[in-house]
Structure formats: structure tokens, C-alpha cells
Motif scaffolding. Sequence first.
Motif, PDB file in Angstrom:
ATOM      1  N   VAL A  41     127.826   3.616 -15.808  1.00 57.23           N
ATOM      2  CA  VAL A  41     128.575   3.913 -14.488  1.00 57.23           C
ATOM      3  C   VAL A  41     128.372   5.578 -14.040  1.00 57.23           C
ATOM      4  CG1 VAL A  41     130.781   3.914 -13.361  1.00 57.23           C
ATOM      5  CG2 VAL A  41     130.347   1.936 -14.989  1.00 57.23           C
ATOM      6  N   GLU A  42     128.369   6.209 -14.790  1.00 59.14           N
ATOM      7  CA  GLU A  42     128.224   7.598 -14.599  1.00 59.14           C
ATOM      8  C   GLU A  42     126.715   8.019 -14.157  1.00 59.14           C
ATOM      9  OE1 GLU A  42     129.269  10.116 -17.827  1.00 59.14           O
ATOM     10  OE2 GLU A  42     131.239   9.834 -17.668  1.00 59.14           O
ATOM     11  N   ASP A  43     125.917   7.306 -14.470  1.00 61.89           N
ATOM     12  CA  ASP A  43     124.556   7.314 -14.144  1.00 61.89           C
ATOM     13  C   ASP A  43     124.346   6.745 -12.829  1.00 61.89           C
ATOM     14  OD1 ASP A  43     123.849   8.696 -16.501  1.00 61.89           O
ATOM     15  OD2 ASP A  43     122.839   6.731 -17.516  1.00 61.89           O
ATOM     16  N   ARG A  44     124.936   5.773 -12.408  1.00 60.71           N
ATOM     17  CA  ARG A  44     125.123   4.814 -11.354  1.00 60.71           C
ATOM     18  C   ARG A  44     125.743   5.924 -10.222  1.00 60.71           C
ATOM     19  NH1 ARG A  44     121.844   1.875  -7.927  1.00 60.71           N
ATOM     20  NH2 ARG A  44     123.356   0.838  -6.521  1.00 60.71           N
ATOM     21  N   ILE A  45     126.840   6.526 -10.550  1.00 57.70           N
ATOM     22  CA  ILE A  45     127.396   7.599  -9.654  1.00 57.70           C
ATOM     23  C   ILE A  45     126.669   8.547  -9.067  1.00 57.70           C
ATOM     24  CG2 ILE A  45     129.485   8.850  -9.176  1.00 57.70           C
ATOM     25  CD1 ILE A  45     131.060   7.010 -10.818  1.00 57.70           C
ATOM     26  N   VAL A  46     125.891   9.111 -10.219  1.00 62.86           N
ATOM     27  CA  VAL A  46     125.098  10.125  -9.878  1.00 62.86           C
ATOM     28  C   VAL A  46     123.613   9.807  -8.957  1.00 62.86           C
ATOM     29  CG1 VAL A  46     123.309  11.721 -10.997  1.00 62.86           C
ATOM     30  CG2 VAL A  46     125.552  11.305 -12.099  1.00 62.86           C
ATOM     31  N   GLY A  47     123.272   8.690  -9.243  1.00 57.60           N
ATOM     32  CA  GLY A  47     122.004   8.265  -8.458  1.00 57.60           C
ATOM     33  C   GLY A  47     122.676   7.949  -7.012  1.00 57.60           C
ATOM     34  N   LEU A  48     123.791   7.444  -6.916  1.00 55.24           N
ATOM     35  CA  LEU A  48     124.430   7.216  -5.447  1.00 55.24           C
ATOM     36  C   LEU A  48     124.751   8.322  -4.731  1.00 55.24           C
ATOM     37  CD1 LEU A  48     126.625   4.103  -6.053  1.00 55.24           C
ATOM     38  CD2 LEU A  48     124.596   3.931  -5.046  1.00 55.24           C
ATOM     39  N   GLU A  49     125.242   9.501  -5.433  1.00 52.27           N
ATOM     40  CA  GLU A  49     125.339  10.789  -4.927  1.00 52.27           C
ATOM     41  C   GLU A  49     124.095  11.343  -4.131  1.00 52.27           C
ATOM     42  OE1 GLU A  49     127.792  12.684  -7.913  1.00 52.27           O
ATOM     43  OE2 GLU A  49     129.629  11.938  -7.141  1.00 52.27           O
ATOM     44  N   LYS A  50     123.274  11.417  -5.188  1.00 51.19           N
ATOM     45  CA  LYS A  50     121.875  11.966  -4.822  1.00 51.19           C
ATOM     46  C   LYS A  50     121.312  11.096  -3.538  1.00 51.19           C
ATOM     47  CE  LYS A  50     117.358  13.036  -6.712  1.00 51.19           C
ATOM     48  NZ  LYS A  50     116.501  12.499  -6.016  1.00 51.19           N
ATOM     49  N   GLU A  51     121.297   9.846  -3.697  1.00 49.11           N
ATOM     50  CA  GLU A  51     120.827   9.113  -2.510  1.00 49.11           C
ATOM     51  C   GLU A  51     121.898   9.367  -1.102  1.00 49.11           C
ATOM     52  OE1 GLU A  51     120.370   4.091  -1.195  1.00 49.11           O
ATOM     53  OE2 GLU A  51     120.735   4.933  -3.244  1.00 49.11           O
ATOM     54  N   ILE A  52     123.032   9.394  -1.297  1.00 53.96           N
ATOM     55  CA  ILE A  52     123.462  10.020  -0.095  1.00 53.96           C
ATOM     56  C   ILE A  52     123.357  11.281   0.345  1.00 53.96           C
ATOM     57  CG2 ILE A  52     126.265  10.639   0.651  1.00 53.96           C
ATOM     58  CD1 ILE A  52     127.157   8.117  -1.367  1.00 53.96           C
ATOM     59  N   ALA A  53     123.155  12.245  -0.557  1.00 56.37           N
ATOM     60  CA  ALA A  53     122.605  13.487  -0.048  1.00 56.37           C
ATOM     61  C   ALA A  53     121.306  13.524   0.569  1.00 56.37           C
ATOM     62  CB  ALA A  53     122.653  14.629  -1.226  1.00 56.37           C
ATOM     63  N   ASP A  54     120.488  12.578   0.005  1.00 57.05           N
ATOM     64  CA  ASP A  54     119.139  12.459   0.663  1.00 57.05           C
ATOM     65  C   ASP A  54     119.260  11.877   2.247  1.00 57.05           C
ATOM     66  OD1 ASP A  54     117.932  13.506  -1.362  1.00 57.05           O
ATOM     67  OD2 ASP A  54     117.620  11.528  -2.396  1.00 57.05           O
ATOM     68  N   LEU A  55     120.081  10.871   2.211  1.00 56.82           N
ATOM     69  CA  LEU A  55     120.435  10.302   3.639  1.00 56.82           C
ATOM     70  C   LEU A  55     121.133  11.370   4.636  1.00 56.82           C
ATOM     71  CD1 LEU A  55     121.680   6.765   2.639  1.00 56.82           C
ATOM     72  CD2 LEU A  55     119.451   7.363   3.806  1.00 56.82           C
ATOM     73  N   LYS A  56     122.144  12.123   4.089  1.00 54.69           N
ATOM     74  CA  LYS A  56     122.413  13.329   4.926  1.00 54.69           C
ATOM     75  C   LYS A  56     121.412  14.218   5.455  1.00 54.69           C
ATOM     76  CE  LYS A  56     127.330  13.124   3.511  1.00 54.69           C
ATOM     77  NZ  LYS A  56     128.374  13.934   2.557  1.00 54.69           N
ATOM     78  N   ASP A  57     120.588  14.509   4.482  1.00 52.26           N
ATOM     79  CA  ASP A  57     119.678  15.594   4.938  1.00 52.26           C
ATOM     80  C   ASP A  57     118.691  14.965   5.880  1.00 52.26           C
ATOM     81  OD1 ASP A  57     118.341  17.852   4.034  1.00 52.26           O
ATOM     82  OD2 ASP A  57     116.570  16.653   3.739  1.00 52.26           O
ATOM     83  N   LYS A  58     118.376  13.695   5.876  1.00 51.52           N
ATOM     84  CA  LYS A  58     117.385  12.885   6.837  1.00 51.52           C
ATOM     85  C   LYS A  58     118.138  12.808   8.107  1.00 51.52           C
ATOM     86  CE  LYS A  58     114.593  10.165   3.375  1.00 51.52           C
ATOM     87  NZ  LYS A  58     114.425   8.836   3.147  1.00 51.52           N
ATOM     88  N   LEU A  59     119.420  12.535   8.123  1.00 48.41           N
ATOM     89  CA  LEU A  59     120.299  12.568   9.302  1.00 48.41           C
ATOM     90  C   LEU A  59     120.472  13.929  10.097  1.00 48.41           C
ATOM     91  CD1 LEU A  59     122.148  10.939  11.281  1.00 48.41           C
ATOM     92  CD2 LEU A  59     124.082  11.560   9.815  1.00 48.41           C
ATOM     93  N   LEU A  60     120.527  14.990   9.367  1.00 47.03           N
ATOM     94  CA  LEU A  60     120.412  16.186  10.002  1.00 47.03           C
ATOM     95  C   LEU A  60     119.200  16.818  10.656  1.00 47.03           C
ATOM     96  CD1 LEU A  60     122.738  18.152   7.210  1.00 47.03           C
ATOM     97  CD2 LEU A  60     123.390  17.556   9.546  1.00 47.03           C
ATOM     98  N   ARG A  61     118.088  16.375   9.910  1.00 51.42           N
ATOM     99  CA  ARG A  61     116.667  16.687  10.453  1.00 51.42           C
ATOM    100  C   ARG A  61     116.544  15.997  11.550  1.00 51.42           C
ATOM    101  NH1 ARG A  61     113.094  19.025   6.640  1.00 51.42           N
ATOM    102  NH2 ARG A  61     114.085  19.552   4.599  1.00 51.42           N
TER     103      ARG A  61
END
Length: 207
Positions: A41-61
Motif C-alpha cells: 500500500v505504501e508503494d502504491r501511495i508513493v507511486g500515486l503521489e509521484k504521478e500527481i506531481a508529474d501531472l501538476k508539473d505538466k499542467l503548470l507547463r
Amino acid sequence: MSKKKDQEEVSEGPQNRSGPEPEQGSAAAEGAPDGDPCASVEDRIVGLEKEIADLKDKLLRKQADFENFRKRMLREREDAARYANASLLSDLIGLIDDFERAIRSAEESRDFGTFLQGISMIEKQFVEMLETRWGLKRFTSVGEGFDPSRHEAVLRVEGPAGSKPTVVEDYQKGYYLHERVLRPARVKVMVPPPDGAAKESTDDGAR
């Protein structure tokens, strides 16, 4: 008798007891899970947080790119409006040069006839340039029927009975811009006499 009893107790010790012995490790194997669920579960949470961060970065760009695009389009539109007449003004600059040469020549020669000829040539070139390059065409109206869409009647004069309103003089020529009237001509119009005046004139002739 005591020795016999002791021997019986020894023979009944743990190593001599009969019966099935439990297999080693079986209990541990039955109680142990296949993997740690908390860790997955922790690994999954880490993966989702990384994915969210990537999407936020793309949105800002994307937002930054759109803002830059909007500013660029606004700047280009302002430049287009500011320099829309650049080509026309470039043509007018050449005419200004011609006027300067004509004035300088007249100052040197003091010849009014030559000056008038030069000015007339410049005016002709100017009209031709506006017509061929910019679609501005001058029209004359003398002898034509009065047309309110093309003519502005500045003065009216009475004509013969039964005549139609006709332009008899151009005070100021009109201009077309392509197929549209840019400025109507200001004209003198000959109009038929009022019905009463025409009838009175006929009666006088009959007498």
C-alpha cells in the motif's frame, strides 16, 4: 523395588514416548502471510503521489505555454493594427519626395508653368497609385442622373418641365473603395419645376 521403579520412569521419558511428532516449521508456515500488505500500500501511495506531481508539473507547463501564446497573439494583433497602413504610407512617402523636388525646382527656376506641370503630373501619379494599388477610384457625375447613394445635392436649379433630376456640376468628386462608395460626390442638380409652376407656364403659352 526402588531401582525397578526408577527404570520404569526412565523408559517413559520423552525420547521413548510413542506417537507422531509435529513437523518443524509447520506452525510458522501456517501463520505467516505471503507478503507484507502495508508495504505494498505504501508503494502504491508513493507511486500515486509521484504521478500527481508529474501531472501538476505538466499542467503548470501547459498554463505557462498558453499564457505565452495569448500574450504573443495580443502583441501581434496590436502590431498589425499599429502598422496596418505601413504599405500605404510607404507609397505616400514617394509622393512627398516628388512634391519636394517640384517645389525645389520652382524655387530655382521661378517658372510657374513648369511648376504647374510638375504638380499636375504628381496628382495624376497619386490618383493612379491609389486606384491600382489600393482600390480607390474617383468618379465624375456630370450628365448622370441624380443617385442619392452616390451624390450629395449641394445646390438645386430648375430645369425644363418633364426633365429628370440630373447632375450638372461636380463641386467635389466622389470616390469608390473597391465596389463601395467611400465618399459621395457633392454636386449641383437640375430638377424639373414643381407641378404648379409647370402648369402655369403651359397656360401662359396657350394664351
